[in-house]
Design a protein around this motif. Sequence first.
Motif, PDB file in Angstrom:
ATOM      1  N   ASP A  98       1.304  -0.801   0.459  1.00  6.34           N
ATOM      2  CA  ASP A  98      -0.778   0.008   0.306  1.00  6.34           C
ATOM      3  C   ASP A  98       0.712   1.085   0.414  1.00  6.34           C
ATOM      4  N   VAL A 101      -0.048   4.183  -1.995  1.00  2.49           N
ATOM      5  CA  VAL A 101      -1.015   5.753  -1.292  1.00  2.49           C
ATOM      6  C   VAL A 101      -1.477   5.946  -0.437  1.00  2.49           C
ATOM      7  N   SER A 102       0.300   5.837  -0.256  1.00  4.35           N
ATOM      8  CA  SER A 102       0.152   5.642   2.131  1.00  4.35           C
ATOM      9  C   SER A 102       0.598   7.661   1.153  1.00  4.35           C
ATOM     10  N   LYS A 106       2.643   9.415  -1.606  1.00  4.87           N
ATOM     11  CA  LYS A 106       2.054  10.246  -2.677  1.00  4.87           C
ATOM     12  C   LYS A 106       2.770  11.306  -2.610  1.00  4.87           C
ATOM     13  N   SER A 169       1.247   3.337   5.016  1.00 11.45           N
ATOM     14  CA  SER A 169       0.869   2.014   4.524  1.00 11.45           C
ATOM     15  C   SER A 169      -0.183   3.216   4.559  1.00 11.45           C
ATOM     16  N   GLU A 170      -1.763   3.036   3.577  1.00  7.77           N
ATOM     17  CA  GLU A 170      -2.777   4.163   3.092  1.00  7.77           C
ATOM     18  C   GLU A 170      -3.141   4.677   4.263  1.00  7.77           C
ATOM     19  N   SER A 174      -2.408   4.139   8.156  1.00  7.02           N
ATOM     20  CA  SER A 174      -1.591   4.586   8.577  1.00  7.02           C
ATOM     21  C   SER A 174      -1.928   5.271   9.625  1.00  7.02           C
TER      22      SER A 174
END
Length: 280
Positions: A98, A101-102, A106, A169-170, A174
């Motif tokens: 993930d 997209v964390s 990003k 993590s996303e 997160s």
Amino acid sequence: MCSLVLICLGLLGGLTAVQGQDKPPERVGRDTCLMCHELNNGFLTSPHSSLECEDCHGPGSEHVDSGGDTKFIRTPSAPDWPSTCLSCHTTGVGRLADFPVSPHGKNQVSCVDCHQIHREKSVFKLLKEQPTELCISCHKATEATFRKPYHHPVLEGAMECTDCHDPHSEPSQSYRRLDTFAQYGCTSCHADKKGPFVFPHPAVEEGGCVTCHEPMGSFNPKMLIRSNVYQLCLECHTQTPGVASSQPPAFHDIRSPRYRNCTICHREIHGSNVSPLFLR
């Protein structure tokens, strides 16, 4: 006749050169890499020591043929470096798949911004520094929050940012330990608040810890978001239409100091197995 042959040979050589340029780079092997590059002792004992250099840095034939030009080899500054790491780190402990997209992914935070792959200087999990030191090197506002009078002892070293946050993590995950109190990180330390309770406090179940507490630091005792307990309670317990909580009974005259500390009587405010009013 000779001129014509030379012209043909020249055209053929040019064509061969063009075809050679289109040929993809090839692997040359670790021994070729070590003719110029020296591995430190830390790397030889690291989890990455079983890999070939080109597993991470890409095929090295063009890099070698150019005399070491770094534009022909993948360096840690390459924008696709996280995808290189994720070619292996997509399974096992954690949610590394993930990472793109964390919040870190990003914002183009690279793996090597925090991790030392060759272990020239590293701590647990190949980090360059202790987790908190790495986090506050970017999150300066958060560092200032931990200096408020009432705070979690992060800067003191009693806990780490990663005890509550998953940096890979996303967003919904997160910060999961802060967003959904009952299931995750807060109760790993504050086990007495976990429940389940016969009479749970809806604020805890629906909003989590952050409904009432500043999770990193506050100017108020118990890290509350308001300086007075009754002000916090009345944000839900009012006559406001649509608020699913009843107001205090009439004899609770908030003008009197004796009624301003709700938790003197409603002591089991996180949930109770005895009283629906959370009385002691």
